[in-house]
Scaffold this active site. Structure first.
Site, PDB file in Angstrom:
ATOM      1  CD  GLN A 126      -7.349   9.089   6.209  1.00 18.03           C
ATOM      2  OE1 GLN A 126      -8.421   8.489   6.252  1.00 18.03           O
ATOM      3  NE2 GLN A 126      -6.687   9.223   5.087  1.00 18.03           N
ATOM      4  CB  SER A 129     -12.392  14.814   7.103  1.00 15.70           C
ATOM      5  OG  SER A 129     -12.311  14.013   5.946  1.00 15.70           O
ATOM      6  CB  SER A 161     -12.645   5.405  11.386  1.00 18.09           C
ATOM      7  OG  SER A 161     -13.594   5.828  10.432  1.00 18.09           O
ATOM      8  CD  GLU A 243      -9.387   5.908   2.649  1.00 20.39           C
ATOM      9  OE1 GLU A 243     -10.430   5.819   3.327  1.00 20.39           O
ATOM     10  OE2 GLU A 243      -8.741   6.963   2.541  1.00 20.39           O
ATOM     11  CB  SER A 373     -17.016  12.689  -2.364  1.00 18.94           C
ATOM     12  OG  SER A 373     -16.642  13.691  -3.302  1.00 18.94           O
TER      13      SER A 373
END
Length: 391
Positions: A126, A129, A161, A243, A373
């Site tokens: 992904q 960010s 990741s 997610e 977050s």
């Protein structure tokens, strides 16, 4: 709320248990600890799931899935956890990239990408960010410029990741001006494209699971766009919703975690030789964690019920994530507090008595950021569920 299995759930659960008992011994145990060495082990496991019809349980049947609802996926995750099944390397692909493509992708995108995700042939990552765009995702600066036949993409992504294993990525890039949420486009990017550079980043466990990814004039064709040009924010929010469902319902089986803690408390003794379970402070903490785990399970059922519909999951997933993250941190921290010196050892120290818990304690801090977050989730709950004004 009745949390007992319905008849169809009970039959499905028993079928899964029977299959796991016969299938898990066929894997080449032990599961490797190193990420790169883990890939062949995982691919074998994923292929077993695919051949048995347990991959992509909620996906459409025409793309290799089973067309079941989120209840069954949650049950399957519970049984895998109880049986000690391997973790999955392709969570990005199976849990939220695939569902996003199934809802928003073209027929050609579905035909090309969905089945290889389920069969274990292709791992996804992904690329959302950026160094200056974490929780404020809409401030991303990676830019895609229109050229003949496609787009040229330049920018940098971070905290990606398993990018070093991935064949493809979901990517957000800015394609327009005006309001920042309306100038973003959602792309599917082959990770072997010219101009893509992956640089591993060691996280707090000393492992290079995360990566930073540099995009230097990377070309992607027009058919790599998911949804509308400049309309990628809607698609991205659906991806994050999928997610959050995965995090809230299946990332850690908190009920089993409490059961494991109870078993350890029964077996351990305090420094003075008395039973650890006789300590009223320990008993009080275990009772608190057990009650919170039951609440988490109820919230998970609510999330699952909301995800049964055909559309992307709604804001209730944010409640599940808000409750889940601090609970997992407290579970791991309490279990580690029962070890000598609070288990303040390095992860690789052979004398560490609770390596799984130590790993979980560290990973739980990162999970609080994944999918948005804590502060982002609070805003979602306040605005979209409670109807409060934007802050």
């Amino acid at each position: 709320m009745d949390l007992s299995d319905a008849p169809d759930e009970a039959r499905f659960r028993q079928d899964v248990r029977t299959w796991l008992r016969s299938s898990l011994p066929a894997l080449p145990w032990p599961e490797p600890a190193d990420l790169m060495e883990k890939a062949p082990f995982w691919r074998r496991w994923q292929r077993m799931l695919f051949d048995a019809g347990y991959a992509g349980l909620t996906w459409p049947k025409e793309y290799g899935g089973q067309g079941l609802d989120e209840r069954m996926r949650a049950l399957f995750s519970e049984e895998c956890d109880h049986a000690g099944a391997p973790e999955r390397l392709n969570t990005v692909g199976e849990d939220f990239t695939g569902p996003t493509i199934a809802h928003f992708g073209t027929a050609a995108q579905k035909e090309r990408h969905l089945r290889p995700i389920l069969s274990g042939e292709e791992i996804w990552c992904q690329l959302f960010s950026e160094p200056d765009s974490g929780s404020d995702l809409a401030s991303l600066r990676t830019r895609a410029t229109k050229v003949d036949g496609g787009w040229r993409i330049t920018g940098q992504k971070i905290w990606t990741s398993r990018a070093q294993l991935a064949a493809h990525a979901i990517l957000l890039a800015r394609t327009g001006g005006g309001e920042r949420h309306k100038g973003i486009t959602y792309f599917l990017l082959p990770m072997d494209s010219a101009g893509v550079t992956v640089r591993p980043l060691a996280h707090m466990l000393g492992e290079a699971e995360f990566n930073e990814v540099f995009l230097d004039d990377v070309f992607v064709p027009d058919d790599a766009v998911v949804g509308e040009v400049d309309g990628g924010w809607k698609v991205a929010m659906a991806t994050l919703g999928f997610e959050r469902v995965a995090i809230a319902t299946g990332r850690v089986n908190t009920t089993k975690a409490v059961e494991d803690i109870v078993a350890d408390v029964r077996a351990k003794k305090a420094a003075d030789g008395s039973r650890l379970g006789a300590d009223p402070h320990v008993r009080q903490k275990v009772a608190d964690l057990w009650g919170r785990a039951l609440v988490h399970r109820a919230i998970g059922q609510r999330v699952v019920s909301g995800a049964v519909s055909d559309g992307p999951p709604g804001p209730v997933t944010s409640i599940g994530k808000l409750y889940f993250c601090p609970l997992v941190e407290d579970l791991a921290d309490f279990r580690l507090s029962l070890e000598p010196l609070g288990d303040q050892f390095a992860l690789e120290d052979e004398h560490a008595g609770a390596q799984w818990w130590l790993r979980l304690a560290n990973q739980a801090r990162g999970t609080a950021i994944a999918g948005g977050s804590t502060f982002i989730q609070r805003n979602i709950v306040a605005e979209r569920i409670l109807g409060m004004p934007r802050s």
